[in-house]
Design an enzyme around this catalytic site. Sequence first.
Site, PDB file in Angstrom:
ATOM      1  CD  GLU D  81      48.559 -59.110  81.543  1.00 60.03           C
ATOM      2  OE1 GLU D  81      47.865 -58.089  81.420  1.00 60.03           O
ATOM      3  OE2 GLU D  81      49.528 -59.378  80.794  1.00 60.03           O
ATOM      4  CG  HIS D 100      48.748 -60.735  76.236  1.00 58.36           C
ATOM      5  ND1 HIS D 100      48.416 -59.476  75.803  1.00 58.36           N
ATOM      6  CD2 HIS D 100      49.564 -60.552  77.312  1.00 58.36           C
ATOM      7  CE1 HIS D 100      48.984 -58.572  76.585  1.00 58.36           C
ATOM      8  NE2 HIS D 100      49.699 -59.203  77.505  1.00 58.36           N
ATOM      9  CG  HIS D 102      54.286 -57.078  76.153  1.00 59.27           C
ATOM     10  ND1 HIS D 102      55.087 -57.335  77.237  1.00 59.27           N
ATOM     11  CD2 HIS D 102      53.007 -57.299  76.578  1.00 59.27           C
ATOM     12  CE1 HIS D 102      54.337 -57.680  78.266  1.00 59.27           C
ATOM     13  NE2 HIS D 102      53.076 -57.677  77.899  1.00 59.27           N
ATOM     14  CG  HIS D 171      49.400 -54.401  78.143  1.00 60.09           C
ATOM     15  ND1 HIS D 171      48.582 -54.763  79.183  1.00 60.09           N
ATOM     16  CD2 HIS D 171      50.212 -55.463  77.940  1.00 60.09           C
ATOM     17  CE1 HIS D 171      48.898 -55.992  79.592  1.00 60.09           C
ATOM     18  NE2 HIS D 171      49.892 -56.433  78.858  1.00 60.09           N
TER      19      HIS D 171
END
Lengths: 243, 243, 243, 243
Positions: D81, D100, D102, D171
């Site tokens: 990603e 980024h 979760h 996500h």
Amino acid sequence: MSTAPMTREQAIDELVWANRILVNENVLDGFGHVSVRDPERADRFLIARSIAPALVTAADVLGCDLDGTVHDAQERRTYMERFIHSEIYRARPDVLAVVHSHSPALIPFGVTGARLRPICHMSSFLGSLTPVFEIRLSGGESTDMLVRNAALGRALADTLGPHPVALMRGHGGVAVGVSLPQAVFRAIYTESNARLQAQAMALGAVEYLSAGESGAATETNNGQLDRPWQLWKQRLVEAGRAP
Amino acid sequence: MSTAPMTREQAIDELVWANRILVNENVLDGFGHVSVRDPERADRFLIARSIAPALVTAADVLGCDLDGTVHDAQERRTYMERFIHSEIYRARPDVLAVVHSHSPALIPFGVTGARLRPICHMSSFLGSLTPVFEIRLSGGESTDMLVRNAALGRALADTLGPHPVALMRGHGGVAVGVSLPQAVFRAIYTESNARLQAQAMALGAVEYLSAGESGAATETNNGQLDRPWQLWKQRLVEAGRAP
Amino acid sequence: MSTAPMTREQAIDELVWANRILVNENVLDGFGHVSVRDPERADRFLIARSIAPALVTAADVLGCDLDGTVHDAQERRTYMERFIHSEIYRARPDVLAVVHSHSPALIPFGVTGARLRPICHMSSFLGSLTPVFEIRLSGGESTDMLVRNAALGRALADTLGPHPVALMRGHGGVAVGVSLPQAVFRAIYTESNARLQAQAMALGAVEYLSAGESGAATETNNGQLDRPWQLWKQRLVEAGRAP
Amino acid sequence: MSTAPMTREQAIDELVWANRILVNENVLDGFGHVSVRDPERADRFLIARSIAPALVTAADVLGCDLDGTVHDAQERRTYMERFIHSEIYRARPDVLAVVHSHSPALIPFGVTGARLRPICHMSSFLGSLTPVFEIRLSGGESTDMLVRNAALGRALADTLGPHPVALMRGHGGVAVGVSLPQAVFRAIYTESNARLQAQAMALGAVEYLSAGESGAATETNNGQLDRPWQLWKQRLVEAGRAP
């Protein structure tokens, strides 16, 4: 990515790590158990003798056959609920590892009409249906809730069907996999999904993963199971709880 | 499975562990207390002097009779609320250990109409009714909420009746057992049940254990109290908090 | 029970412990501050220079007067929000210690119509009314939410009035006491009360402590502040975070 | 307050700390990643090779350009990603760091109609709108939910627009900043805001920060990023997890 280990010794080593990881990640406590199919004979599985999972070492692992009979030179006992494992291994040749837990966030979903569904890509393996095992249907109204014989094990395996996870009403759940890292991953992320799904349901209507998303994300995740497995091992080492 | 210890010394040793386990498992904090009936004379119980449970050692344990009078060569004091213990031991000859806590998840159930019920097999001992002690009925509208005399202790013991657990409105609760491991087990799993039941109630109507399931599961669990007890001790050792 | 310390040195020592206790018990994080009135001159208070509370040592403590002017040989700065402390000490001669925190469970009660009330005897000091400071009333619609001058400090002290605790909308709260152990006790149990009250409100109508119960329980608790204080210190020692 | 580091070496050092801080503060687990724009060439960013963030050391950091092509003498791979990072750096010249995650409390806000808004001054940067990325709009109904190519990265960057944070449905989310400390601060306090906002919404209608308050508080906080950054580093040192 680790799949079924080569030798029985390697499987036992991985099983000891799995026990301790599941405790350290709050899926198992003083109860619950994890097993792996014996890589040297598919009609047996390896499981610890009847002790708390946090304390399991390689010396505590014994063999058990698909009738729930223990094969151990020292004649030790394993868990009463070994039939959870034996009957799932019998019904599901694809399954090489089984986790049974009282994972806390699963309990509310097992006792209400709320159904567990995949709220994010990490728990995509849940798919559109997670069955709930109702022991009253096969065991009657007054069981002690335990899967303590082959008949109850078969009923649980029937409820599980082809799914990766089943909840057990008033008890906990099972997660299965083609390897210990996969079964452990599923047990940990089922707990996480349940916790997050309950929070989301309190906020409003929830948009779950579509069937297509679930399938695609699961395929991707299956290629990445080694990363969290190594991390969970590392956390045990840091906590001084490595085998 | 450990039952009532043989000697007073063994009871004291187990009591020190019980104090520290209950802190480590988040049932007790700076307050609350646990006692065991003196195995050498049933009209007395053993309890720590008035200190935080996490700090209790064998040297801090003293004897107290069923009138709440301390018998201690060093003339030390114990907790003001010793009458919780003395009156339960008087009313319940079957009880050999008592835990009083401010266990956090119990508080919401003590101050609302929601009744604690067994949501899973681990807390099956709760049965179909967990009574709530309302101190206003015997102590009036302006008590300091503490069970600080024999009359309030008797009222609490009356509310407890034959049950294993009673909640105390705006205060906490008590759990009793035929041994320290059993009373500790009940205190820990009552907290767990309250937390999970609140979560389940937010999801919808809850299917609790039936009376038959509660009875059968409790009988099974009573045969397995040693496993979690050893685990809780092990966790204390790991945390460097063993006595 | 410790009351106002005898010497400035003792007050500084207690202030360092208070900083670290409040971090260890999850009331303070990287922000928030605690102060104590200078025992050698009532028109000044002692507070750390502008650093994270977890890092405070005796060498970091400086003096500040009731106008918010720092008196420090090394000309160091303290927190921008020192006016919370200076104006409360000015308005409340009875107050000898002040905690300002972003204690997480307080935030939801500061931004909704839900009012904090005493749900159990440990937080009986809350009484029947905990005021909420709305900075817009004195600071207008576009402040940075900080009590960064004497006028805002006065407005906060006005809102606090004679109470032990005030919430601050979108910010956190303050807890005051006649000693550091009392102010710290109140800060910790206000957080606990907010968490438990929110859980109880989700279960149904809540029966709070009556005015009589609040008063009586507070008098009792005020005689027992040393027990949790010693425990919180002990936890810091165990965690390797003692000063 | 630290801004963009002077040299690549300093940036790498800060990136290693950022990885470990985000794990220690429960924003990242076995997955998620953080990057920093290369201070020596704005068309590249620095990011770890594809390993769990808790394990990242300086030797694991490699360079990647804005097309997602890795430039590494050892020819190692980074995260699939990486396009999250490359396309945000391309679209937002002001952005020097990207997280980024979760982050658990974000998930419920990404899958329901509930919108994240600033509930207190620490998370004032959220402003009045936090967009949610719906991968179905650009990727169709059956993606694996991952931003695994430049087109999906561009769509995410479009959704982010000029905002500091965007959620990703099913996500997690992204947080960006003009420095690693700012992006890390935003990631940590977005998680905190989501947790507190969900609690507040359960209590009643919520009064959020006004636009004026958000702007003013953000300006203040931007001048104080070094304090929590030092604290978070200190916590890593205490936990024995410093690089």
